[in-house]
Motif scaffolding. Sequence first.
Motif, PDB file in Angstrom:
ATOM      1  N   GLU A   1      41.856 -80.088 -93.928  1.00 41.05           N
ATOM      2  CA  GLU A   1      42.988 -80.408 -93.055  1.00 41.05           C
ATOM      3  C   GLU A   1      43.123 -81.914 -92.888  1.00 41.05           C
ATOM      4  O   GLU A   1      42.215 -82.571 -92.380  1.00 41.05           O
ATOM      5  CB  GLU A   1      42.796 -79.760 -91.680  1.00 41.05           C
ATOM      6  CG  GLU A   1      42.578 -78.260 -91.734  1.00 41.05           C
ATOM      7  CD  GLU A   1      42.101 -77.701 -90.400  1.00 41.05           C
ATOM      8  OE1 GLU A   1      42.008 -78.478 -89.424  1.00 41.05           O
ATOM      9  OE2 GLU A   1      41.803 -76.499 -90.347  1.00 41.05           O
ATOM     10  N   GLU A   2      44.237 -82.452 -93.357  1.00 43.77           N
ATOM     11  CA  GLU A   2      44.603 -83.857 -93.151  1.00 43.77           C
ATOM     12  C   GLU A   2      43.474 -84.812 -93.522  1.00 43.77           C
ATOM     13  O   GLU A   2      43.200 -85.784 -92.812  1.00 43.77           O
ATOM     14  CB  GLU A   2      45.018 -84.086 -91.694  1.00 43.77           C
ATOM     15  CG  GLU A   2      46.326 -83.414 -91.306  1.00 43.77           C
ATOM     16  CD  GLU A   2      47.527 -84.014 -92.038  1.00 43.77           C
ATOM     17  OE1 GLU A   2      47.579 -85.254 -92.156  1.00 43.77           O
ATOM     18  OE2 GLU A   2      48.374 -83.243 -92.509  1.00 43.77           O
ATOM     19  N   LEU A   3      42.810 -84.554 -94.638  1.00 44.64           N
ATOM     20  CA  LEU A   3      41.660 -85.359 -95.037  1.00 44.64           C
ATOM     21  C   LEU A   3      42.124 -86.714 -95.568  1.00 44.64           C
ATOM     22  O   LEU A   3      43.021 -86.800 -96.417  1.00 44.64           O
ATOM     23  CB  LEU A   3      40.851 -84.627 -96.106  1.00 44.64           C
ATOM     24  CG  LEU A   3      39.368 -85.021 -96.197  1.00 44.64           C
ATOM     25  CD1 LEU A   3      38.631 -84.597 -94.943  1.00 44.64           C
ATOM     26  CD2 LEU A   3      38.731 -84.369 -97.420  1.00 44.64           C
ATOM     27  N   ALA A   4      41.505 -87.763 -95.056  1.00 43.00           N
ATOM     28  CA  ALA A   4      41.858 -89.129 -95.464  1.00 43.00           C
ATOM     29  C   ALA A   4      40.584 -89.940 -95.613  1.00 43.00           C
ATOM     30  O   ALA A   4      39.551 -89.634 -95.012  1.00 43.00           O
ATOM     31  CB  ALA A   4      42.792 -89.775 -94.441  1.00 43.00           C
TER      32      ALA A   4
ATOM     33  N   PHE B   1      45.202 -89.500 -98.539  1.00 45.09           N
ATOM     34  CA  PHE B   1      46.152 -89.656 -97.438  1.00 45.09           C
ATOM     35  C   PHE B   1      46.596 -88.278 -96.949  1.00 45.09           C
ATOM     36  O   PHE B   1      47.609 -87.728 -97.395  1.00 45.09           O
ATOM     37  CB  PHE B   1      47.372 -90.457 -97.890  1.00 45.09           C
ATOM     38  CG  PHE B   1      47.064 -91.842 -98.380  1.00 45.09           C
ATOM     39  CD1 PHE B   1      47.156 -92.940 -97.529  1.00 45.09           C
ATOM     40  CD2 PHE B   1      46.676 -92.059 -99.695  1.00 45.09           C
ATOM     41  CE1 PHE B   1      46.867 -94.223 -97.981  1.00 45.09           C
ATOM     42  CE2 PHE B   1      46.394 -93.331-100.161  1.00 45.09           C
ATOM     43  CZ  PHE B   1      46.479 -94.419 -99.301  1.00 45.09           C
ATOM     44  N   GLY B   2      45.824 -87.683 -96.051  1.00 46.74           N
ATOM     45  CA  GLY B   2      46.249 -86.430 -95.425  1.00 46.74           C
ATOM     46  C   GLY B   2      46.286 -85.237 -96.361  1.00 46.74           C
ATOM     47  O   GLY B   2      47.301 -84.545 -96.466  1.00 46.74           O
TER      48      GLY B   2
ATOM     49  N   ASP C   1      45.652 -81.520 -97.579  1.00 46.12           N
ATOM     50  CA  ASP C   1      45.480 -80.166 -97.049  1.00 46.12           C
ATOM     51  C   ASP C   1      45.332 -79.199 -98.217  1.00 46.12           C
ATOM     52  O   ASP C   1      46.126 -79.245 -99.170  1.00 46.12           O
ATOM     53  CB  ASP C   1      46.689 -79.736 -96.219  1.00 46.12           C
ATOM     54  CG  ASP C   1      46.879 -80.560 -94.964  1.00 46.12           C
ATOM     55  OD1 ASP C   1      46.013 -80.506 -94.086  1.00 46.12           O
ATOM     56  OD2 ASP C   1      47.904 -81.269 -94.875  1.00 46.12           O
TER      57      ASP C   1
ATOM     58  N   ALA D   1      39.280 -89.565 -91.608  1.00 46.80           N
ATOM     59  CA  ALA D   1      40.061 -88.684 -90.740  1.00 46.80           C
ATOM     60  C   ALA D   1      40.136 -87.310 -91.396  1.00 46.80           C
ATOM     61  O   ALA D   1      39.908 -87.160 -92.597  1.00 46.80           O
ATOM     62  CB  ALA D   1      41.471 -89.241 -90.508  1.00 46.80           C
ATOM     63  N   GLY D   2      40.448 -86.305 -90.588  1.00 50.83           N
ATOM     64  CA  GLY D   2      40.611 -84.963 -91.113  1.00 50.83           C
ATOM     65  C   GLY D   2      39.362 -84.116 -90.961  1.00 50.83           C
ATOM     66  O   GLY D   2      38.331 -84.561 -90.446  1.00 50.83           O
ATOM     67  N   ARG D   3      39.469 -82.862 -91.422  1.00 48.91           N
ATOM     68  CA  ARG D   3      38.395 -81.886 -91.263  1.00 48.91           C
ATOM     69  C   ARG D   3      38.177 -81.099 -92.543  1.00 48.91           C
ATOM     70  O   ARG D   3      39.110 -80.830 -93.299  1.00 48.91           O
ATOM     71  CB  ARG D   3      38.727 -80.900 -90.130  1.00 48.91           C
ATOM     72  CG  ARG D   3      38.700 -81.507 -88.734  1.00 48.91           C
ATOM     73  CD  ARG D   3      37.269 -81.767 -88.284  1.00 48.91           C
ATOM     74  NE  ARG D   3      37.224 -82.349 -86.947  1.00 48.91           N
ATOM     75  CZ  ARG D   3      37.224 -83.649 -86.695  1.00 48.91           C
ATOM     76  NH1 ARG D   3      37.287 -84.507 -87.710  1.00 48.91           N
ATOM     77  NH2 ARG D   3      37.162 -84.095 -85.464  1.00 48.91           N
TER      78      ARG D   3
ATOM     79  N   THR E   1      32.498 -81.200 -91.580  1.00 50.54           N
ATOM     80  CA  THR E   1      32.913 -82.557 -91.920  1.00 50.54           C
ATOM     81  C   THR E   1      31.752 -83.539 -91.861  1.00 50.54           C
ATOM     82  O   THR E   1      31.623 -84.421 -92.712  1.00 50.54           O
ATOM     83  CB  THR E   1      34.035 -83.026 -90.987  1.00 50.54           C
ATOM     84  OG1 THR E   1      35.058 -82.029 -90.937  1.00 50.54           O
ATOM     85  CG2 THR E   1      34.637 -84.335 -91.466  1.00 50.54           C
TER      86      THR E   1
ATOM     87  N   ARG F   1      47.681 -87.738-102.486  1.00 53.96           N
ATOM     88  CA  ARG F   1      48.355 -86.692-101.709  1.00 53.96           C
ATOM     89  C   ARG F   1      48.604 -85.472-102.590  1.00 53.96           C
ATOM     90  O   ARG F   1      48.819 -85.609-103.793  1.00 53.96           O
ATOM     91  CB  ARG F   1      49.691 -87.189-101.149  1.00 53.96           C
ATOM     92  CG  ARG F   1      49.590 -88.317-100.140  1.00 53.96           C
ATOM     93  CD  ARG F   1      50.977 -88.735 -99.679  1.00 53.96           C
ATOM     94  NE  ARG F   1      50.926 -89.688 -98.569  1.00 53.96           N
ATOM     95  CZ  ARG F   1      50.854 -91.010 -98.717  1.00 53.96           C
ATOM     96  NH1 ARG F   1      50.822 -91.517 -99.946  1.00 53.96           N
ATOM     97  NH2 ARG F   1      50.803 -91.809 -97.672  1.00 53.96           N
TER      98      ARG F   1
END
Length: 242
Positions: free
Chosen positions: A9-12, A22-23, A25, A59-61, A70, A215
């Motif tokens: 999820e939204e991994l950055a 960049f985010g 999913d 960032a992200g999970r 994470t 992405r």
Amino acid sequence: MASELLSVEELAGGYGAIQVLFGVDLTVAPGETVALCGPNGVGKSTLVRMLAGLSRPSAGRVRLCGRDVTGVPGAKRVRLGMSTVIGQQAFGSLSVRDNLLMHAYARRRGEEPAATSVDGALAVFPRLAARARQPASTLSGGERQMLVLAKTLIQRPRLLVIDEFSLGLAPVVVGGLLELVRRLAAVGVGTLLIEQSVNVAMSVADRLLFMEHGRIIATHTPAELRAAPDLARRLVLGGHAA
């Protein structure tokens, strides 16, 4: 969702001040094979390192079987059911069998003996079984890939992540490895293939994800891509329709 083996999820993140992802999913369900496609330099290997616990995202999970992993070290992710194949690393001076034995000792207490696990893995790859006493350094590229996958099978993974699945391998070798992925899917193992060849990905994956500039830009089934060859070509070249 808890029913998914892998949920990103939204991994950055990236390397120092250089952001690569960049985010992102994506999900992989039990028994599902998902291929992540794209040319070199789009962030595929960086994503694999984060999934394996070798790099930390900014960032992200990442969730494995509904559990947030994470910040969990890579070794513990293996115990939770995730196995990752990156490259063709092996101890060249050791025999094929000894390479597998070393991997088997990392299994959880109470599981079958190491020798039994090794015999089971060799049964899946008759070519390796015939070379079990040879040093790993004498194997061909395809045989080294088989050895890496055999080591992974010893861990009895629920989720398998394979980076650069077919790179540099003969078509007949790739065909045999793809058949293994199909057999694993039939018993509920989820697989994420990192693959440059869309033709290889289409032959085995349930869904194909395309990455560009860190992405996910498109998701398609093999049937959709076969019906739109021009779309497939644009995605392979790193471009997509608006």
